[in-house]
Design a protein around this motif. Structure first.
Motif, mmCIF file in Angstrom:
data_model
loop_
_atom_site.group_PDB
_atom_site.id
_atom_site.type_symbol
_atom_site.label_atom_id
_atom_site.label_comp_id
_atom_site.label_asym_id
_atom_site.label_seq_id
_atom_site.Cartn_x
_atom_site.Cartn_y
_atom_site.Cartn_z
ATOM 1 N N ALA A 141 24.775 71.021 -8.392
ATOM 2 C CA ALA A 141 23.774 70.979 -7.318
ATOM 3 C C ALA A 141 23.370 69.570 -6.889
ATOM 4 N N ASN A 142 23.462 68.588 -7.763
ATOM 5 C CA ASN A 142 23.092 67.206 -7.415
ATOM 6 C C ASN A 142 23.518 66.276 -8.550
ATOM 7 N N GLY A 143 23.401 64.990 -8.307
ATOM 8 C CA GLY A 143 23.846 64.004 -9.297
ATOM 9 C C GLY A 143 22.977 63.967 -10.539
ATOM 10 N N THR A 144 21.710 64.324 -10.393
ATOM 11 C CA THR A 144 20.816 64.361 -11.560
ATOM 12 C C THR A 144 21.207 65.517 -12.477
ATOM 13 N N ASP A 145 21.458 66.691 -11.879
ATOM 14 C CA ASP A 145 21.916 67.834 -12.680
ATOM 15 C C ASP A 145 23.234 67.505 -13.373
ATOM 16 N N PHE A 185 18.071 48.554 -15.104
ATOM 17 C CA PHE A 185 18.156 48.318 -13.660
ATOM 18 C C PHE A 185 19.050 49.392 -13.052
ATOM 19 N N THR A 186 18.440 50.543 -12.705
ATOM 20 C CA THR A 186 19.180 51.686 -12.161
ATOM 21 C C THR A 186 18.195 52.598 -11.455
ATOM 22 N N PHE A 187 18.702 53.708 -10.898
ATOM 23 C CA PHE A 187 17.840 54.740 -10.342
ATOM 24 C C PHE A 187 17.293 55.588 -11.492
ATOM 25 N N PHE A 188 16.084 56.107 -11.293
ATOM 26 C CA PHE A 188 15.343 56.806 -12.345
ATOM 27 C C PHE A 188 16.143 57.919 -13.040
ATOM 28 N N ALA A 189 16.967 58.650 -12.268
ATOM 29 C CA ALA A 189 17.665 59.822 -12.813
ATOM 30 C C ALA A 189 18.485 59.486 -14.062
ATOM 31 N N THR A 190 19.098 58.303 -14.080
ATOM 32 C CA THR A 190 19.945 57.899 -15.210
ATOM 33 C C THR A 190 19.168 57.996 -16.521
ATOM 34 N N ALA A 191 17.918 57.503 -16.506
ATOM 35 C CA ALA A 191 17.102 57.478 -17.725
ATOM 36 C C ALA A 191 16.341 58.794 -17.915
ATOM 37 N N ALA A 217 26.609 54.439 -18.572
ATOM 38 C CA ALA A 217 26.791 53.226 -17.763
ATOM 39 C C ALA A 217 26.722 53.622 -16.292
ATOM 40 N N VAL A 218 26.259 52.703 -15.464
ATOM 41 C CA VAL A 218 26.065 52.991 -14.041
ATOM 42 C C VAL A 218 26.952 52.062 -13.213
ATOM 43 N N ASP A 219 27.608 52.634 -12.204
ATOM 44 C CA ASP A 219 28.414 51.821 -11.279
ATOM 45 C C ASP A 219 27.490 51.360 -10.153
ATOM 46 N N GLU A 278 30.004 57.888 -17.508
ATOM 47 C CA GLU A 278 29.994 57.040 -16.316
ATOM 48 C C GLU A 278 29.119 57.691 -15.254
ATOM 49 N N ASP A 279 28.000 57.058 -14.922
ATOM 50 C CA ASP A 279 27.172 57.531 -13.803
ATOM 51 C C ASP A 279 27.717 56.872 -12.542
ATOM 52 N N ALA A 280 28.616 57.610 -11.870
ATOM 53 C CA ALA A 280 29.293 57.077 -10.676
ATOM 54 C C ALA A 280 28.639 57.596 -9.395
ATOM 55 N N ALA A 281 27.318 57.851 -9.462
ATOM 56 C CA ALA A 281 26.607 58.358 -8.275
ATOM 57 C C ALA A 281 26.786 57.411 -7.092
ATOM 58 N N GLN A 282 26.807 56.097 -7.379
ATOM 59 C CA GLN A 282 26.991 55.110 -6.310
ATOM 60 C C GLN A 282 28.423 54.593 -6.292
ATOM 61 N N GLY A 283 29.215 55.004 -7.278
ATOM 62 C CA GLY A 283 30.489 54.323 -7.508
ATOM 63 C C GLY A 283 31.720 55.036 -7.009
ATOM 64 N N THR A 318 28.913 62.228 -10.490
ATOM 65 C CA THR A 318 28.633 61.596 -9.213
ATOM 66 C C THR A 318 27.634 62.421 -8.427
ATOM 67 N N SER A 319 27.162 61.838 -7.319
ATOM 68 C CA SER A 319 26.181 62.487 -6.453
ATOM 69 C C SER A 319 26.714 62.508 -5.037
ATOM 70 N N PHE A 320 26.447 63.615 -4.321
ATOM 71 C CA PHE A 320 26.809 63.697 -2.906
ATOM 72 C C PHE A 320 25.572 63.635 -2.022
ATOM 73 N N ALA A 378 23.291 59.621 1.498
ATOM 74 C CA ALA A 378 23.474 58.177 1.652
ATOM 75 C C ALA A 378 24.464 57.565 0.665
ATOM 76 N N LYS A 379 24.992 58.359 -0.253
ATOM 77 C CA LYS A 379 25.960 57.808 -1.223
ATOM 78 C C LYS A 379 27.308 57.590 -0.535
ATOM 79 N N PRO A 380 28.214 56.809 -1.149
ATOM 80 C CA PRO A 380 29.503 56.543 -0.494
ATOM 81 C C PRO A 380 30.212 57.827 -0.028
HETATM 82 C C1 LIG Z 1 21.500 58.859 -6.628
HETATM 83 C C2 LIG Z 1 21.675 58.589 -8.058
HETATM 84 C C3 LIG Z 1 21.548 59.604 -9.034
HETATM 85 C C4 LIG Z 1 21.038 60.973 -8.729
HETATM 86 O O1 LIG Z 1 21.719 61.686 -7.753
HETATM 87 P P1 LIG Z 1 20.981 62.886 -6.991
HETATM 88 O O2 LIG Z 1 22.112 63.598 -6.310
HETATM 89 O O3 LIG Z 1 20.023 62.266 -6.022
HETATM 90 O O4 LIG Z 1 20.294 63.738 -7.986
HETATM 91 C C5 LIG Z 1 21.806 59.280 -10.359
HETATM 92 N N1 LIG Z 1 22.146 58.041 -10.719
HETATM 93 C C6 LIG Z 1 22.262 57.028 -9.828
HETATM 94 C C7 LIG Z 1 22.668 55.685 -10.299
HETATM 95 C C8 LIG Z 1 22.018 57.272 -8.471
HETATM 96 O O5 LIG Z 1 22.119 56.272 -7.587
#
Ligand SMILES: *Cc1c(COP(=O)(O)O)cnc(C)c1O
Length: 375
Positions: free
Chosen positions: A56-60, A82-88, A135-137, A161-166, A185-187, A190-192
């Motif tokens: 459903a999303n990158g956090t899930d 230094f990342t978006f909150f979801a990672t932690a 790790a976050v990209d 690998e948290d490739a939400a941005q990667g 990853t996340s769709f 605004a992500k790539p």
């Molecule tokens: C956007 C993002 C997420 C979460 O993705 P959602 O689809 O918004 O839940 C997780 N980690 C990083 C690094 C992000 O940029």
């Protein structure tokens, strides 16, 4: 001027996307329709892994990874501050302790050196069990996986690998989404690679993990969703979003090229004026953001805004500074590099449909402002 111009992208792909959405409306299989499986196959092929499980999303996607790895209270999971909150967030949500890691001053990604120090510290203290690294990209640049994989192996930790941005990034031809034991990853639009709502995906080569992910994302299903063998989530990707993503993925390689062209122009023009994340030899960024450092960031941003040029701060607050993590009792002195990045970074308009003339407007305004500031 748009910071990220999703409307321009839609205009470009409109006919094909509209047709895809109409096809879903016609067949009416809104949940787990044929487009979902088709997309998972294409994503797995693109990334170069055995399994892709959409959700459903990158956090899930990250939360499901915590569930599959059975992360529990008394476990330590290491992630960048230094990342978006979801990672932690997903670490704490699993009841475990997030152990924050400072940034590498050149790439802005997780510092392998600080990571190893913190793993040693946790082991010495003996209160928590080190279990995994997320790790976050960051901003599209893959983290230092060659080093991280060595550290994970040395301490027998799982690497995520948290490739939400990667999505789209590479190290020596190996694509983001294929590093570590599990990648997510996340769709988010605004992500790539974004859809028109929320969406996410998980990548793994591990058959057992893949089977668990498919169960957890549908209420811990056994033979079907009314046979529940574990506690799970409802975290599926909508068929309509999968249909949109099939067209976005087809356009993605040329968009990735366009992003790198925009980034190259920024980089050659700005190299003598600003510090930006260093792209190591052999690395390819997907340029989720084009980020610069400036000691006079806030002034610059407000002057750019007056000139009609949108900029954003990613991120102005590190994880160790978030109210929700006050209980970990950190100070900025624990993370000197990241704490300074939070105060100095800002991001410029960046998307594949950014026209050269528009980009030149951004650049000439930046030059005027920095020239005035240094006089
Ligand atoms: C956007 C993002 C997420 C979460 O993705 P959602 O689809 O918004 O839940 C997780 N980690 C990083 C690094 C992000 O940029």
């Amino acid at each position: 001027m748009q910071f990220i111009d999703l409307a321009a992208q839609y205009q470009h792909l409109k006919q094909r996307i509209d047709k895809r959405i109409q096809a879903v409306l016609d067949h009416g299989i809104y949940i787990m329709g044929p487009e979902v499986e088709q997309l998972e196959q294409q994503l797995a092929d693109y990334v170069g892994v055995k399994h892709c499980i959409s959700c459903a999303n990158g956090t899930d996607a990250l939360q499901l990874a915590m569930m599959v790895l059975d992360i529990k209270p008394a476990d330590a999971v290491f992630c960048p501050t230094f990342t978006f909150f979801a990672t932690a967030e997903v670490i704490a949500y699993a009841g475990a302790t997030p152990v924050f890691i400072d940034s590498d001053r050149h790439t802005f990604n997780i510092s392998a050196q600080h990571l190893e120090q913190q793993i040693e510290r946790v082991l010495q203290e003996g209160k928590l069990t080190p279990r995994a690294i997320i790790a976050v990209d960051l901003f599209g640049l893959p983290a230092n996986y060659p080093e991280l994989e060595k550290i994970a192996a040395k301490y027998q930790l799982k690497l995520i690998e948290d490739a939400a941005q990667g999505f789209g990034g590479e190290i020596n031809g190996k694509r983001a989404g294929s590093f570590g034991d599990i990648a997510t990853t996340s769709f988010f639009p605004a992500k790539p690679l974004g859809c028109y709502g929320d969406g996410g995906a998980i990548f793994t080569n591990n058959d057992d993990y893949a089977a668990l992910f498919r169960s957890y994302r549908v209420h811990g299903k056994g033979k079907d969703k009314y046979d529940n063998v574990r506690i799970g989530l409802n975290s599926r990707l909508d068929t309509i979003q999968a249909a949109i993503l099939l067209e976005k993925l087809a356009a993605f390689p040329s968009e990735l090229q366009a992003r790198n062209k925009v980034a190259a122009i920024y980089s050659t023009q700005l190299i003598n004026h600003f510090e930006a994340p260093h792209i190591p030899e052999g690395y390819l960024s997907s340029w989720a953001q084009y980020t610069l450092k400036s000691e006079s960031r806030d002034l610059l941003m407000s002057q750019l805004k007056s000139a009609g040029i949108p900029t954003m701060i990613y991120y102005g607050t590190c994880m160790h500074q978030q109210t929700a993590f006050n209980y970990l009792n950190h100070t900025d002195a624990d993370f000197p590099v990241a704490s300074s990045l939070c105060k100095t970074v800002f991001s410029l308009p960046m998307h594949p449909y950014l026209e050269l003339a528009t980009q030149n407007t951004v650049l000439s305004k930046l030059f005027t402002l920095t020239a005035n500031a240094t006089e």
